[in-house]
Write a protein that holds these residues in place. Sequence first.
Motif, mmCIF file in Angstrom:
data_model
loop_
_atom_site.group_PDB
_atom_site.id
_atom_site.type_symbol
_atom_site.label_atom_id
_atom_site.label_comp_id
_atom_site.label_asym_id
_atom_site.label_seq_id
_atom_site.Cartn_x
_atom_site.Cartn_y
_atom_site.Cartn_z
ATOM 1 N N THR A 113 -8.595 3.113 6.827
ATOM 2 C CA THR A 113 -9.408 4.101 7.293
ATOM 3 C C THR A 113 -9.359 4.669 8.588
ATOM 4 O O THR A 113 -9.850 5.454 9.182
ATOM 5 C CB THR A 113 -11.186 3.625 7.298
ATOM 6 O OG1 THR A 113 -11.142 2.319 8.051
ATOM 7 C CG2 THR A 113 -11.393 3.324 5.845
ATOM 8 N N ILE A 165 -4.040 -4.859 -0.384
ATOM 9 C CA ILE A 165 -4.810 -4.432 -1.340
ATOM 10 C C ILE A 165 -5.964 -5.314 -1.667
ATOM 11 O O ILE A 165 -5.832 -6.356 -1.792
ATOM 12 C CB ILE A 165 -4.026 -3.993 -2.785
ATOM 13 C CG1 ILE A 165 -3.033 -3.023 -2.491
ATOM 14 C CG2 ILE A 165 -4.909 -3.490 -3.897
ATOM 15 C CD1 ILE A 165 -2.090 -2.829 -3.533
ATOM 16 N N ASN A 166 -7.070 -4.643 -1.964
ATOM 17 C CA ASN A 166 -8.197 -5.403 -2.025
ATOM 18 C C ASN A 166 -8.357 -5.463 -3.496
ATOM 19 O O ASN A 166 -8.334 -4.665 -4.351
ATOM 20 C CB ASN A 166 -9.598 -4.875 -1.485
ATOM 21 C CG ASN A 166 -9.572 -4.849 0.043
ATOM 22 O OD1 ASN A 166 -8.993 -5.730 0.693
ATOM 23 N ND2 ASN A 166 -10.375 -4.107 0.529
ATOM 24 N N LEU A 226 0.730 -1.381 -0.081
ATOM 25 C CA LEU A 226 0.130 -0.047 0.103
ATOM 26 C C LEU A 226 0.779 1.229 0.013
ATOM 27 O O LEU A 226 0.443 2.414 -0.584
ATOM 28 C CB LEU A 226 -0.890 0.142 1.252
ATOM 29 C CG LEU A 226 -2.243 -0.739 1.161
ATOM 30 C CD1 LEU A 226 -3.073 -0.360 2.361
ATOM 31 C CD2 LEU A 226 -3.023 -0.197 -0.163
ATOM 32 N N TRP A 258 -10.158 4.084 -6.820
ATOM 33 C CA TRP A 258 -11.485 3.405 -6.777
ATOM 34 C C TRP A 258 -11.047 2.106 -6.389
ATOM 35 O O TRP A 258 -11.774 1.530 -5.649
ATOM 36 C CB TRP A 258 -12.247 3.489 -8.439
ATOM 37 C CG TRP A 258 -13.372 2.924 -8.206
ATOM 38 C CD1 TRP A 258 -14.188 2.852 -7.459
ATOM 39 C CD2 TRP A 258 -13.523 1.823 -9.344
ATOM 40 N NE1 TRP A 258 -15.231 1.751 -7.834
ATOM 41 C CE2 TRP A 258 -14.876 1.281 -9.312
ATOM 42 C CE3 TRP A 258 -13.087 1.629 -10.777
ATOM 43 C CZ2 TRP A 258 -15.379 0.379 -10.038
ATOM 44 C CZ3 TRP A 258 -13.666 0.571 -11.481
ATOM 45 C CH2 TRP A 258 -14.723 0.109 -11.213
ATOM 46 N N ARG A 259 -10.118 1.240 -6.853
ATOM 47 C CA ARG A 259 -9.856 0.044 -6.841
ATOM 48 C C ARG A 259 -9.091 -0.308 -5.370
ATOM 49 O O ARG A 259 -9.350 -1.362 -4.705
ATOM 50 C CB ARG A 259 -9.392 -0.766 -7.839
ATOM 51 C CG ARG A 259 -9.991 -0.656 -9.086
ATOM 52 C CD ARG A 259 -11.200 -1.140 -9.188
ATOM 53 N NE ARG A 259 -11.294 -2.804 -8.749
ATOM 54 C CZ ARG A 259 -12.122 -3.493 -8.345
ATOM 55 N NH1 ARG A 259 -13.092 -3.144 -8.426
ATOM 56 N NH2 ARG A 259 -11.725 -4.772 -8.179
ATOM 57 N N VAL A 260 -8.174 0.437 -5.107
ATOM 58 C CA VAL A 260 -7.216 0.112 -3.924
ATOM 59 C C VAL A 260 -7.906 0.741 -2.599
ATOM 60 O O VAL A 260 -8.560 1.691 -2.503
ATOM 61 C CB VAL A 260 -5.902 0.878 -4.104
ATOM 62 C CG1 VAL A 260 -5.111 0.638 -2.771
ATOM 63 C CG2 VAL A 260 -5.385 0.176 -5.442
ATOM 64 N N ARG A 261 -7.941 -0.046 -1.757
ATOM 65 C CA ARG A 261 -8.560 0.358 -0.007
ATOM 66 C C ARG A 261 -7.239 0.679 0.786
ATOM 67 O O ARG A 261 -6.810 -0.340 1.260
ATOM 68 C CB ARG A 261 -9.436 -0.994 0.152
ATOM 69 C CG ARG A 261 -10.650 -1.279 -0.459
ATOM 70 C CD ARG A 261 -11.547 -0.112 -0.640
ATOM 71 N NE ARG A 261 -12.731 -0.148 -1.395
ATOM 72 C CZ ARG A 261 -12.778 0.225 -2.737
ATOM 73 N NH1 ARG A 261 -11.699 0.947 -3.214
ATOM 74 N NH2 ARG A 261 -13.908 -0.165 -3.283
ATOM 75 N N GLN A 320 -10.329 8.987 1.154
ATOM 76 C CA GLN A 320 -10.090 7.974 0.020
ATOM 77 C C GLN A 320 -11.447 8.580 -1.040
ATOM 78 O O GLN A 320 -11.188 8.884 -2.159
ATOM 79 C CB GLN A 320 -10.269 6.737 0.265
ATOM 80 C CG GLN A 320 -10.193 5.832 -1.120
ATOM 81 C CD GLN A 320 -9.514 4.594 -0.934
ATOM 82 O OE1 GLN A 320 -9.122 4.168 0.387
ATOM 83 N NE2 GLN A 320 -9.237 3.880 -1.806
ATOM 84 N N ARG A 321 -12.615 8.704 -0.437
ATOM 85 C CA ARG A 321 -13.546 9.300 -1.524
ATOM 86 C C ARG A 321 -13.347 10.758 -1.769
ATOM 87 O O ARG A 321 -13.506 11.101 -3.210
ATOM 88 C CB ARG A 321 -14.861 9.093 -0.765
ATOM 89 C CG ARG A 321 -16.129 9.655 -1.604
ATOM 90 C CD ARG A 321 -17.399 9.415 -0.741
ATOM 91 N NE ARG A 321 -17.535 7.987 -0.196
ATOM 92 C CZ ARG A 321 -18.667 7.726 0.283
ATOM 93 N NH1 ARG A 321 -19.342 8.522 0.837
ATOM 94 N NH2 ARG A 321 -18.724 6.423 0.908
#
Length: 443
Positions: free
Chosen positions: A418, A442-443, A235, A412-415, A301-302
Motif C-alpha cells: 500500500t 503474498i498473504n 508479487l 481479492w486474495r493477494v495483498r 487494489q480495491r
Amino acid sequence: MILEQSAKLRLLTVFLFYFTQGVPIGLFFYAIPAWLAANGASTVAVAGVVSAAILPWTLKFFVGFIMDRYTYLPMGRRRIWIIGAQSFIVAILLVAAFLSPGSSELWLLSTLGFLANAGTAFQDVSIDGLAVDIMAEDERAKATGVMFGAQVLGISATTFGGGQLIDTYGTGAGYLAAAIVVSCVLIFGIFMRERTGEGRLPWSKGQAHPRNKAIQVEAWAPLLINSAKAMLAPLSLVALVIFFLRSMPSGVAEAYHPVLATSIGGWGQTEYTNTISTAQLAVGLFAMTIGGWLGMKLGAQRAGLIMCILIGLFALGFGLSQDHWSNPILLTAYFWQIEFFATMTAVAFIPIAMRLCDARVAATQFTLYMAASNVGRPLGNSLAATTDAMGSPQLMYLVVAGVFAVLSLIMWRVRFPTSAPEAVETIEAADPLKVGQPVPKIN
C-alpha cells in the motif's frame, strides 16, 4: 519550481508532458493519415506511415535500461532525458514543417513519424521514471488519472486542431503549430527542477542530490541483476500476470467490434468511429478529473478488484445476450464501457506498479510493467479471430468473463503493498547489487 517541494507542481508537470505526448500521436496516428487518405493514398500506404510511427513504442523496453544506467545527476535523475527528448521532438517537427513532404513522399513521412514518436517514447519513459522517483504516495492514484486524461486531451486537440490547420493552410502549418506547443512545455521543463540544489542545464551551477547519488547504478551488471531480482519477486510475477491480461478486452474490441457494429448492428463506419472517439474523450476527461481521485479514495487494489469484477460481469452479460446485438442502445453501452474500463483499470493498477518498483531500476521495471500491459491486446485479437472463425463470437465474451473472474480472485486474495519501499539511500545503499527493501510476501 522544485518538484520535491510542491504537489501541485508535480501534477502540473505530469499533465503538461503527457499532453505533449498526445501531439505527435495525434499528428501521425490521426491527422496525417486522414490527410493522406483525402489525397488518394491507399490503405497500404497509410498503414505504412502509421506502422512506422508506432514502431518506437514497441522498443520502450530497451529505453528503460538505458535511462536507468546513464544520466546526469547534477540536473536530477530524469530531467536530462526529459529535456533532451522534448528538444528532439521540437527539432523533428520543425524539420517536418520546413520540408513539408507531399502525400506521395511516403518514405519521408514514415521517417518523420518514426523519429517524432521515438522522441515521444523516450519522453514517456523518462516522465514515468520521474513519477515513480518523486511522487508522494497519496498522489499516485491522482497522477495516473492525470496521465491518461492529459494524453487523450493532447491527442484529441492535435487531431482536431492539426486537421483543421492542415486542411486550410497545409501540412507545414500543422507541424509548426505542434512544434510551438511542444516548445512551450520544453521551456517549462527547463525551468523546473527535481530537487533542491540541482542545476537547470548542464552548464548551470548545481550538484547531485545525495538521494540520487546513493541509488544510481553505475554499471550494467548491477542494473541487470537488480532488474531481474525486482521482476522475479513473487508479487512482481503476480502483477505481471494481471498486466498481461488486463488489456484483453481492448484487443477483442479492436478486432471484432468494427465488424459487430457494421455487419450485425447495421451501423455506418463514421457512426462507429464517432461513438468510439466520443467515448474516449469523455473517459479521458473523467480519468483526469474524477478517476484519479476516486482511485485514491477507494485504494488502488480495491479499485482494481471492482474494475475486474465489473468487466467480467459486463462481458458475461453481453455474451449471453447475442440475440440483442443489433440493438443500438446495447452496442453503444458496451462500446462505452470498454473504453471506460480500459482506462480505469490502468488508473487502478499503475499505482500498484509504482509501489513495486525498486528506485534504482524504476524506469526499467516500470517500463516492463507497461510493456506487459500491451500483451493482452494481441491475445484479445487472436481470441476474437479464432472464435469468430468458429462461428461462435459469443464465446470470446465468455472467455473474457472467465479470465476476469480469475483476475478478480487474484486481486481479492493477494495483498499488494500500500506504499512504496523506503528510499534506498538509507538502507544498505553502499551495496549496489542488493535491492534496498525486501518485496512484501503474498498473504
